[in-house]
Write a protein that holds these residues in place. Sequence first.
Motif, PDB file in Angstrom:
ATOM      1  N   ALA A   1       2.030   1.785  -3.392  1.00 17.10           N
ATOM      2  CA  ALA A   1       0.936   2.249  -4.259  1.00 17.10           C
ATOM      3  C   ALA A   1       0.690   3.727  -4.035  1.00 17.10           C
ATOM      4  O   ALA A   1       0.516   4.497  -4.983  1.00 17.10           O
ATOM      5  CB  ALA A   1      -0.317   1.437  -3.975  1.00 17.10           C
TER       6      ALA A   1
ATOM      7  N   HIS B   1       0.821  -1.206   0.000  1.00 13.97           N
ATOM      8  CA  HIS B   1       0.000   0.000   0.000  1.00 13.97           C
ATOM      9  C   HIS B   1       0.849   1.248   0.000  1.00 13.97           C
ATOM     10  O   HIS B   1       0.533   2.237  -0.666  1.00 13.97           O
ATOM     11  CB  HIS B   1      -0.932  -0.012   1.220  1.00 13.97           C
ATOM     12  CG  HIS B   1      -2.145  -0.839   0.994  1.00 13.97           C
ATOM     13  ND1 HIS B   1      -3.121  -0.474   0.104  1.00 13.97           N
ATOM     14  CD2 HIS B   1      -2.528  -2.009   1.525  1.00 13.97           C
ATOM     15  CE1 HIS B   1      -4.073  -1.404   0.106  1.00 13.97           C
ATOM     16  NE2 HIS B   1      -3.735  -2.342   0.959  1.00 13.97           N
TER      17      HIS B   1
ATOM     18  N   ILE C   1       3.358   5.772  -5.647  1.00 12.04           N
ATOM     19  CA  ILE C   1       3.187   5.829  -7.103  1.00 12.04           C
ATOM     20  C   ILE C   1       2.073   6.801  -7.457  1.00 12.04           C
ATOM     21  O   ILE C   1       2.194   7.609  -8.373  1.00 12.04           O
ATOM     22  CB  ILE C   1       2.886   4.423  -7.660  1.00 12.04           C
ATOM     23  CG1 ILE C   1       4.094   3.512  -7.426  1.00 12.04           C
ATOM     24  CG2 ILE C   1       2.551   4.496  -9.131  1.00 12.04           C
ATOM     25  CD1 ILE C   1       3.863   2.086  -7.838  1.00 12.04           C
ATOM     26  N   LYS C   2       0.993   6.728  -6.698  1.00 10.66           N
ATOM     27  CA  LYS C   2      -0.120   7.632  -6.999  1.00 10.66           C
ATOM     28  C   LYS C   2       0.325   9.073  -6.889  1.00 10.66           C
ATOM     29  O   LYS C   2      -0.039   9.916  -7.692  1.00 10.66           O
ATOM     30  CB  LYS C   2      -1.274   7.384  -6.019  1.00 10.66           C
ATOM     31  CG  LYS C   2      -2.002   6.105  -6.299  1.00 10.66           C
ATOM     32  CD  LYS C   2      -3.463   6.191  -5.900  1.00 10.66           C
ATOM     33  CE  LYS C   2      -4.161   4.862  -6.137  1.00 10.66           C
ATOM     34  NZ  LYS C   2      -3.937   3.893  -5.065  1.00 10.66           N
TER      35      LYS C   2
ATOM     36  N   MET D   1       3.141  10.182  -7.474  1.00 12.94           N
ATOM     37  CA  MET D   1       3.976  10.531  -8.615  1.00 12.94           C
ATOM     38  C   MET D   1       3.146  10.997  -9.791  1.00 12.94           C
ATOM     39  O   MET D   1       3.480  11.931 -10.494  1.00 12.94           O
ATOM     40  CB  MET D   1       4.770   9.293  -9.068  1.00 12.94           C
ATOM     41  CG  MET D   1       6.177   9.294  -8.584  1.00 12.94           C
ATOM     42  SD  MET D   1       7.047   7.813  -9.049  1.00 12.94           S
ATOM     43  CE  MET D   1       6.311   7.323 -10.559  1.00 12.94           C
ATOM     44  N   SER D   2       2.036  10.256 -10.024  1.00 14.83           N
ATOM     45  CA  SER D   2       1.308  10.541 -11.252  1.00 14.83           C
ATOM     46  C   SER D   2       0.352  11.710 -11.119  1.00 14.83           C
ATOM     47  O   SER D   2      -0.224  12.157 -12.073  1.00 14.83           O
ATOM     48  CB  SER D   2       0.565   9.296 -11.725  1.00 14.83           C
ATOM     49  OG  SER D   2       0.142   8.561 -10.606  1.00 14.83           O
TER      50      SER D   2
END
Lengths: 106, 612
Positions: free
Chosen positions: B604, B601, B607-608, B610-611
């Motif tokens: 995740a 998690h 990463i979220k 980042m975008s």
Amino acid sequence: MEGAATPRVTASYLSSYIGKNVIVVGKVIQLRGDEATLDAEGSINAHLNRDAHLAVGNGVQVIGKVNPDLSIKVLTSLDLGQGVDYNLANTVAEIAHQQRSIFFYD
Amino acid sequence: MAAERLTPGVIESLFTDPDRTAREFPVPVVQCLQIKPLGAGAGAGNERYRLVLSDMRHYVQCMLATQKNNLIHEGILQRGSILKMKEYQAQYVKGKSILIVLDIEVMPELGQPDKIGEPKGIEMPTAPPQQNTTIGGAGFYGAKSEPTQETKTQVQRQINRGNGGGGGGAGDRHAGTLYPIEALSMYSHKWTIKARVTQKSDIKTWHKQSGEGKLFSVNLLDESGEIRATGFNEQVDQFYEMLQEGNVYYISTPCKVQLAKKQFTNLPNDYELTFDRETLIEKAEDQSSVPQVRYNFCNIQELNDVEKDATVDVIGVLKDVEEVTQIVSKSTQKPYDKRELTLVDDTGYSVRVTVWGKVATSFDAAPDTVVAFKGTKVGDFGGRSLSLLSSGTMTVDPDIPEAHRLKGWYDSSGRNDSFATHSNLASAGAVTGRKEDLKTISQVKEEGLGMGDQTDYFTVKATIVHIKQENFCYPACLNQGCNKKVTNDMGDGWRCEKCNQTHPRPEYRYVMSLSVNDHTGQMWLSCFDDTGRVIMGGKTADQLMELKENDEQAVVAEFEEANCRKLTFRVRAKTDTFGDQSRIRYSVLSAAPLDYKSEGHKLADLIKQMSV
């Protein structure tokens, strides 16, 4: 490894991979002999092979080919037991699709 | 007749109820029975006269203010004279009640009759408080009367009047001076409190080279708050039997008010009392107007915000009761009985409570009952834990609204709920209480953690890439708790300097240097026995040493196994100086395998971010 790329998908992505091999992590909802219904952000029909020993309620990772009717012909399956974090698995599939260049080589 | 002019009863009255006296007998008329000069070798100016004044019922010693000395010199005031007291003050000196007479008017027309009536001395059985008043010095008492003195005598008097006395309303004798416990401070000179003894300790004795003594202490409670009181030596004899748990008493000065020694009490008062020889303690007739126990409950969910080592009260339903166990204290070698309980409440949280000693062995509350704890210390074991202090109490099924509410909740839904524990808040392996600051290796190096004087703590998720195989362990003393290195210099046994003992064989303990990497960099960590075992998959250093002697290859294989494992390390960084060279040393406090779900998690989320 060309052609053998097997992306991780959930139910919604199946339509883009007809005729291709995919990996699905889902929960077993129903078992009917050779057929199983999995839940991976949507319902998926799986046609099992001989050695698939699945249990209802358990998590499973199946690798198989997507049929035109969006069911999967299972090539190999792995029982994941209880305590699977489906959220995490679905997120992985999502992120993989967002970062295509890293994960998919086509 | 002179007798008619006298105001009988006024003397007693002015000691006991000066206000009333002032109203009803504004000018007492008394007879002077005796005049005596106070010699004391003082100069002429310091001459003072002692008088005995009577109101036919009582007589009292008095001091005449020097400005009135002339009355005696001129013979106006004589033995037997009747006089009006226009200004006076009631005082206590050296255990006697006396009157300072500031202004009088002799009534010469009444002559100097003999002693009228059968006056008796004013009774003063209880020793009144010591005073710093000095008699002498003209005009000293010309100063404004000290109201505190007045009321003090009033209090003492009322006590002497025996039970059921009149005075104020509501059967409250000390109406004018009753203090709430919260108002007590080192600056209040005289007070009375009405409080219940919620707890009385046993008599404890001590023997030191400076002397020996005994003491006991009580916890006192009233509507405003609580305070602890201690009696030493003589006061133990005086008060120990008198003060009973559960009863309400009036306690009055003299009594020392001091800053509280927090390590001996769990009560939240800044002050504490110490009984004096002169302290007045009296049982109150009205036992019910003071609350029984005061709780200040914290619910279990809020416990997470309470600091470690704080004292709280809790109430909850017993979910689980374990058996009594005995542990031996490492420091004092004394055995202690303990019992662990699990307490839940309607915030959906559960907490472990440990009770000790008698409370543990005589514990008989069944699961599913409501229990209230007063005086538990908050610890951070496993997130949050509670330990009942020796000064704390446990009450099963108390008759208070919180208990009823909890019982109702538990019976309807709580029984079947699952409860969160505070340990859920920590990711596996980390200790709550210290912030979980996850760093990458490059961050550690960049931020210079551990540089300078301070010790820094951080968490790092890294993979072991190499374990130093030379000197991965050292021989340690076999004694429990002693990990000192032992030497086999003599060749006939392993000697421990600290314990002064020789053992036939040592216990090998890990002291490993690991090289770890993450995606940002590399660092060396040193870890000790407990972490070593985790890394080597549970094998003890002893086992490895044995293996080494028998089969070198096997040992190498073990290290290979342990290699390339990814773990979460909790690290302490500190700078060590050898001479001119100083290096930052990273030592592992704990290591734990990854909890894949939470780590997943975390990734995740990263990463979220980042975008976005």
